[in-house]
Scaffold this motif. Structure first.
Motif, PDB file in Angstrom:
ATOM      1  N   LEU A   1      -4.167   2.893 -11.038  1.00 17.19           N
ATOM      2  CA  LEU A   1      -4.431   4.263 -11.477  1.00 17.19           C
ATOM      3  C   LEU A   1      -5.078   5.116 -10.394  1.00 17.19           C
ATOM      4  N   GLY A   2      -5.058   4.637  -9.152  1.00 18.65           N
ATOM      5  CA  GLY A   2      -5.433   5.518  -8.051  1.00 18.65           C
ATOM      6  C   GLY A   2      -6.863   5.465  -7.560  1.00 18.65           C
ATOM      7  N   CYS A   3      -7.671   4.551  -8.048  1.00 15.98           N
ATOM      8  CA  CYS A   3      -9.030   4.438  -7.498  1.00 15.98           C
ATOM      9  C   CYS A   3      -8.949   3.977  -6.040  1.00 15.98           C
ATOM     10  N   SER A   4     -10.070   4.044  -5.361  1.00 20.97           N
ATOM     11  CA  SER A   4     -10.095   3.679  -3.948  1.00 20.97           C
ATOM     12  C   SER A   4     -10.426   2.195  -3.789  1.00 20.97           C
ATOM     13  N   ILE A   5      -9.550   1.482  -3.109  1.00 19.14           N
ATOM     14  CA  ILE A   5      -9.699   0.037  -2.939  1.00 19.14           C
ATOM     15  C   ILE A   5     -10.722  -0.252  -1.837  1.00 19.14           C
ATOM     16  N   ASP A   6     -11.600  -1.223  -2.107  1.00 18.15           N
ATOM     17  CA  ASP A   6     -12.648  -1.624  -1.163  1.00 18.15           C
ATOM     18  C   ASP A   6     -12.344  -2.980  -0.540  1.00 18.15           C
ATOM     19  N   LEU A   7     -12.920  -3.190   0.634  1.00 17.19           N
ATOM     20  CA  LEU A   7     -12.899  -4.510   1.260  1.00 17.19           C
ATOM     21  C   LEU A   7     -14.056  -5.305   0.654  1.00 17.19           C
ATOM     22  N   ASN A   8     -13.801  -6.533   0.242  1.00 22.55           N
ATOM     23  CA  ASN A   8     -14.873  -7.345  -0.339  1.00 22.55           C
ATOM     24  C   ASN A   8     -15.868  -7.774   0.738  1.00 22.55           C
ATOM     25  N   GLY A   9     -17.048  -8.143   0.298  1.00 16.87           N
ATOM     26  CA  GLY A   9     -18.146  -8.471   1.205  1.00 16.87           C
ATOM     27  C   GLY A   9     -17.821  -9.568   2.201  1.00 16.87           C
TER      28      GLY A   9
ATOM     29  N   LYS B   1     -15.005 -10.037   3.511  1.00 12.33           N
ATOM     30  CA  LYS B   1     -13.944  -9.491   4.374  1.00 12.33           C
ATOM     31  C   LYS B   1     -12.681 -10.340   4.353  1.00 12.33           C
ATOM     32  N   GLN B   2     -12.479 -11.068   3.259  1.00  5.80           N
ATOM     33  CA  GLN B   2     -11.304 -11.931   3.136  1.00  5.80           C
ATOM     34  C   GLN B   2     -10.321 -11.438   2.089  1.00  5.80           C
ATOM     35  N   SER B   3     -10.657 -10.336   1.402  1.00 10.44           N
ATOM     36  CA  SER B   3      -9.761  -9.795   0.379  1.00 10.44           C
ATOM     37  C   SER B   3     -10.232  -8.381   0.039  1.00 10.44           C
ATOM     38  N   PHE B   4      -9.371  -7.684  -0.713  1.00 11.01           N
ATOM     39  CA  PHE B   4      -9.693  -6.339  -1.181  1.00 11.01           C
ATOM     40  C   PHE B   4      -9.835  -6.363  -2.697  1.00 11.01           C
ATOM     41  N   SER B   5     -10.578  -5.403  -3.242  1.00  6.62           N
ATOM     42  CA  SER B   5     -10.599  -5.269  -4.691  1.00  6.62           C
ATOM     43  C   SER B   5     -10.801  -3.806  -5.069  1.00  6.62           C
ATOM     44  N   CYS B   6     -10.396  -3.524  -6.296  1.00  7.92           N
ATOM     45  CA  CYS B   6     -10.533  -2.168  -6.819  1.00  7.92           C
ATOM     46  C   CYS B   6     -11.680  -2.160  -7.818  1.00  7.92           C
TER      47      CYS B   6
ATOM     48  N   THR C   1     -10.880  -3.955 -11.616  1.00 11.34           N
ATOM     49  CA  THR C   1     -10.987  -5.281 -10.962  1.00 11.34           C
ATOM     50  C   THR C   1      -9.671  -5.883 -10.473  1.00 11.34           C
ATOM     51  N   SER C   2      -8.726  -5.062 -10.070  1.00 11.70           N
ATOM     52  CA  SER C   2      -7.558  -5.635  -9.397  1.00 11.70           C
ATOM     53  C   SER C   2      -8.021  -6.214  -8.071  1.00 11.70           C
TER      54      SER C   2
ATOM     55  N   GLU D   1      -3.248 -10.061  -6.388  1.00 16.32           N
ATOM     56  CA  GLU D   1      -3.643 -11.427  -6.748  1.00 16.32           C
ATOM     57  C   GLU D   1      -4.214 -11.531  -8.143  1.00 16.32           C
ATOM     58  N   ALA D   2      -4.789 -10.446  -8.667  1.00 14.09           N
ATOM     59  CA  ALA D   2      -5.368 -10.484 -10.011  1.00 14.09           C
ATOM     60  C   ALA D   2      -5.570  -9.048 -10.489  1.00 14.09           C
ATOM     61  N   GLY D   3      -5.681  -8.898 -11.808  1.00 19.38           N
ATOM     62  CA  GLY D   3      -5.959  -7.587 -12.381  1.00 19.38           C
ATOM     63  C   GLY D   3      -4.697  -6.825 -12.740  1.00 19.38           C
ATOM     64  N   PRO D   4      -4.870  -5.594 -13.207  1.00 20.14           N
ATOM     65  CA  PRO D   4      -3.756  -4.844 -13.783  1.00 20.14           C
ATOM     66  C   PRO D   4      -2.839  -4.131 -12.780  1.00 20.14           C
ATOM     67  N   SER D   5      -3.137  -4.179 -11.495  1.00 20.59           N
ATOM     68  CA  SER D   5      -2.271  -3.451 -10.564  1.00 20.59           C
ATOM     69  C   SER D   5      -0.834  -3.987 -10.659  1.00 20.59           C
ATOM     70  N   PRO D   6       0.151  -3.099 -10.854  1.00 22.94           N
ATOM     71  CA  PRO D   6       1.534  -3.545 -11.039  1.00 22.94           C
ATOM     72  C   PRO D   6       2.218  -3.978  -9.747  1.00 22.94           C
TER      73      PRO D   6
END
Ligand code: FES
Length: 139
Positions: free
Chosen positions: A72-80, A82-87, A91-92, A101-106
Motif C-alpha cells: 500500500l505504498g509505505c516506505s520500506i526500511d532496511l532492518n537493523g 542490514k540483512q533484509s528489508f521490512s515495511c 510487516t511485509s 518473504e513474508a507479509g501482505p505485499s503481493p
C-alpha cells in the motif's frame, strides 16, 4: 538536485542521478532520495522530492530497489542487521535482493535500472501500481 534526461511518461526512460558511486559501501544498501522535475499535463515543477530508493554496490554491479512498498505504498526500511528489508505498516519482509518473504505485499520490491556515468549512479526512476502481483508502471 538532478534533472531527468527525458520527458517522462509511462515506458519512457527517466534517468536521475542519485549519488556518487564512491558514497556506497560494498554490500550495504543505502537509501537515497530522488529529486527532480514533476510534470503534469500543463506544468513542470522543479526540484520536487519524487521518492526514495535503496541502492547497493556489490563488486562492479550496482542495483536499485524502489523504497515504495508494493502493498500500500509505505516506505520500506532496511532492518537493523542490514540483512533484509521490512515495511513498518503491515510487516511485509523482503530479502536484500528485494524478494517478498513474508507479509501482505503481493510482490517483491520493485527493481530499477541502474547505470554509472562518470562516477555517478543514475537510476531510471519509475513508480509502480500498488496492491497487485503484476509489476505495472504508473505515469
Ligand atoms: S504498506 Fe507495506 S506491508 Fe502494507
Amino acid at each position: 538536485m538532478l534533472a531527468p534526461s527525458s520527458e517522462g511518461g509511462v515506458g519512457a526512460a527517466r534517468w536521475m542521478r542519485v549519488c556518487r558511486l564512491a558514497e556506497l559501501t560494498e554490500g550495504e544498501p543505502r537509501r537515497v532520495v530522488v529529486v527532480g522535475d514533476e510534470r503534469d499535463a500543463y506544468t513542470v515543477t522543479k526540484d520536487q522530492l519524487l521518492g526514495s530508493i535503496w541502492v547497493t554496490k556489490k563488486g562492479e554491479s550496482v542495483t536499485a530497489l524502489s523504497a515504495v512498498c508494493p502493498h500500500l505504498g509505505c516506505s520500506i526500511d532496511l532492518n537493523g542487521d542490514k540483512q533484509s528489508f521490512s515495511c513498518p505498516c503491515h510487516t511485509s519482509k523482503f530479502s536484500l535482493a528485494g524478494a517478498a518473504e513474508a507479509g501482505p505485499s503481493p510482490r517483491g520490491m520493485d527493481p530499477l535500472v541502474v547505470r554509472v556515468v562518470d562516477g555517478h549512479v543514475e537510476v531510471d526512476f519509475k513508480l509502480f501500481r500498488q496492491g497487485i502481483a503484476e509489476r505495472k508502471e504508473v505515469g
